[in-house]
Design an enzyme around this catalytic site. Structure first.
Site, PDB file in Angstrom:
ATOM      1  N   ASP A 156       0.917  -1.013   0.064  1.00 25.49           N
ATOM      2  CA  ASP A 156      -0.103  -0.167   0.011  1.00 25.49           C
ATOM      3  C   ASP A 156       1.061   1.125  -0.142  1.00 25.49           C
ATOM      4  O   ASP A 156       1.766   1.260   0.960  1.00 25.49           O
ATOM      5  CB  ASP A 156      -1.258   0.311   1.116  1.00 25.49           C
ATOM      6  CG  ASP A 156      -1.804   0.971   0.775  1.00 25.49           C
ATOM      7  OD1 ASP A 156      -2.654   0.800   1.042  1.00 25.49           O
ATOM      8  OD2 ASP A 156      -1.234   2.490   1.614  1.00 25.49           O
ATOM      9  N   ASN A 164      -2.357  12.754  -4.450  1.00 21.86           N
ATOM     10  CA  ASN A 164      -3.897  13.696  -4.638  1.00 21.86           C
ATOM     11  C   ASN A 164      -3.917  14.925  -4.157  1.00 21.86           C
ATOM     12  O   ASN A 164      -4.767  15.996  -5.809  1.00 21.86           O
ATOM     13  CB  ASN A 164      -4.954  12.623  -5.205  1.00 21.86           C
ATOM     14  CG  ASN A 164      -4.938  10.796  -5.969  1.00 21.86           C
ATOM     15  OD1 ASN A 164      -4.360  11.281  -6.953  1.00 21.86           O
ATOM     16  ND2 ASN A 164      -5.845  10.253  -5.074  1.00 21.86           N
ATOM     17  N   HIS A 169      -5.589  14.470  -8.963  1.00 23.32           N
ATOM     18  CA  HIS A 169      -5.289  12.967  -9.575  1.00 23.32           C
ATOM     19  C   HIS A 169      -4.504  12.388 -10.917  1.00 23.32           C
ATOM     20  O   HIS A 169      -3.737  11.292 -11.024  1.00 23.32           O
ATOM     21  CB  HIS A 169      -6.891  12.454 -10.024  1.00 23.32           C
ATOM     22  CG  HIS A 169      -7.543  13.310  -9.175  1.00 23.32           C
ATOM     23  ND1 HIS A 169      -7.530  11.677  -7.658  1.00 23.32           N
ATOM     24  CD2 HIS A 169      -8.464  13.561  -8.157  1.00 23.32           C
ATOM     25  CE1 HIS A 169      -8.494  12.338  -6.921  1.00 23.32           C
ATOM     26  NE2 HIS A 169      -8.904  12.969  -6.891  1.00 23.32           N
ATOM     27  N   ASP A 173      -2.435   9.137 -10.525  1.00 26.05           N
ATOM     28  CA  ASP A 173      -2.061   8.377 -11.464  1.00 26.05           C
ATOM     29  C   ASP A 173      -1.007   8.479 -12.541  1.00 26.05           C
ATOM     30  O   ASP A 173      -0.228   6.382 -12.243  1.00 26.05           O
ATOM     31  CB  ASP A 173      -2.916   8.381 -12.962  1.00 26.05           C
ATOM     32  CG  ASP A 173      -4.477   8.294 -12.660  1.00 26.05           C
ATOM     33  OD1 ASP A 173      -4.691   8.101 -11.889  1.00 26.05           O
ATOM     34  OD2 ASP A 173      -5.498   9.073 -13.543  1.00 26.05           O
ATOM     35  N   GLU A 199      -4.690   2.673  -4.168  1.00 26.51           N
ATOM     36  CA  GLU A 199      -3.711   2.267  -3.860  1.00 26.51           C
ATOM     37  C   GLU A 199      -2.835   0.858  -3.552  1.00 26.51           C
ATOM     38  O   GLU A 199      -1.557   0.832  -2.957  1.00 26.51           O
ATOM     39  CB  GLU A 199      -2.912   3.854  -3.643  1.00 26.51           C
ATOM     40  CG  GLU A 199      -3.014   3.550  -2.284  1.00 26.51           C
ATOM     41  CD  GLU A 199      -4.141   4.269  -1.338  1.00 26.51           C
ATOM     42  OE1 GLU A 199      -4.386   4.348  -0.539  1.00 26.51           O
ATOM     43  OE2 GLU A 199      -5.246   4.226  -2.561  1.00 26.51           O
TER      44      GLU A 199
END
Length: 284
Positions: A156, A164, A169, A173, A199
């Site tokens: 994680d 973000n 965002h 990404d 994630e």
């Protein structure tokens, strides 16, 4: 002599016309010389009859020949028409076969595309959750047969929401894509990585002990920590926490994943950017 001389003076006709001409001249000769009718008349009469029979036979043969030629022309036309029709049908079938081949190829390509969409995370290109779990179940059953060792990693990204919120965002990404690119060199061809959600990622390590799996996890953690990300002109870094578990006895695959996930949360609680268990190997 008069018959022969008259014959040579006639224009050139076909055989039937010539025979008819001889018959007419012979009949005219008998009319002009009645005194010779007794002997010569019989001879010429026989000649006339013979020519007449020949003429009738030739007429019959010619009519038969005309009928045969007409039939041959009709048959030839029919065959020609059928040949053209077959040629047109052959061309049409060739077009249909070509179109069918293209359709088959298109369907195959579509099937491959659909299969990829059904099994792959569209952003990172790794397996999606569903496919990862399917492969995990397969590897679990194989491990129960071979008993060569099987480990699982739960990963994680630390404080990913902050990426973000701070950089957008799009940067988030790109971070996920880059994370996968950093992890892949640490894995073998037989290993499997999948995006479990957001994630969170999972890794299957067949034929791998807990110690070996922890070493893989540490290499991945170090590679991620060392890489500098950018959002526009702004650099930033990310870290990852990893939980590691090895299959025990007849344990189920969901149980294995749950233990790896539990150790992931232990790594988070211990300060993040670490592997649990760490066997004495910590951050840095």
């Amino acid at each position: 002599m008069s018959i022969s001389n008259s014959s040579r003076s006639e224009p050139a006709f076909d055989l039937l016309d010539q025979e008819n001409g001889v018959i007419r001249k012979a009949a005219a000769f008998l009319e002009d010389h009645p005194e010779d009718a007794a002997g010569l008349g019989r001879t010429i009469g026989d000649l006339i009859e013979a020519f007449q029979r020949s003429a009738r036979e030739q007429h019959r043969l010619m009519r038969g020949s005309d009928r045969q030629q007409a039939q041959l022309r009709a048959v030839s036309k029919e065959l020609s028409d059928k040949s053209r029709l077959l040629e047109e049908q052959a061309k049409h079938l060739l077009i249909l076969n070509t179109e069918l081949a293209h359709e088959v190829e298109s369907r195959k390509a579509l099937e491959v595309e659909l299969r990829v969409l059904a099994t792959t995370d569209p952003l990172t290109g790794v397996y999606n959750r569903r496919r990862f779990l399917e492969l995990g179940d397969y590897e679990h059953k194989r491990e129960l047969r071979t008993r060569r060792g099987m480990s699982c990693l739960a990963l994680d990204l630390d404080h990913f929401k902050r990426v973000n919120d701070t950089y957008g965002h799009g940067a988030g990404d790109e971070t996920l894509v880059r994370f996968v690119q950093l992890c892949r060199p640490c894995l073998r061809a037989m290993d499997t990585i999948g995006r479990i959600g957001g994630e969170e990622f999972g890794v299957l390590l067949p034929e791998t002990s807990l110690t070996e799996a922890c070493e893989v996890a540490h290499r991945m953690r170090v590679a991620v920590e060392a890489w500098e990300m950018t959002a526009g002109q702004t650099p930033f870094r990310i870290t990852v926490s990893i939980g590691v578990a090895q299959l025990e006895g007849e344990e189920s695959f969901p149980s294995l994943m749950a233990r790896a996930d539990s150790r992931l949360y232990a790594a988070k609680e211990a300060g993040r950017n670490r592997v649990s268990p760490d066997f004495g190997v910590g951050p840095g």
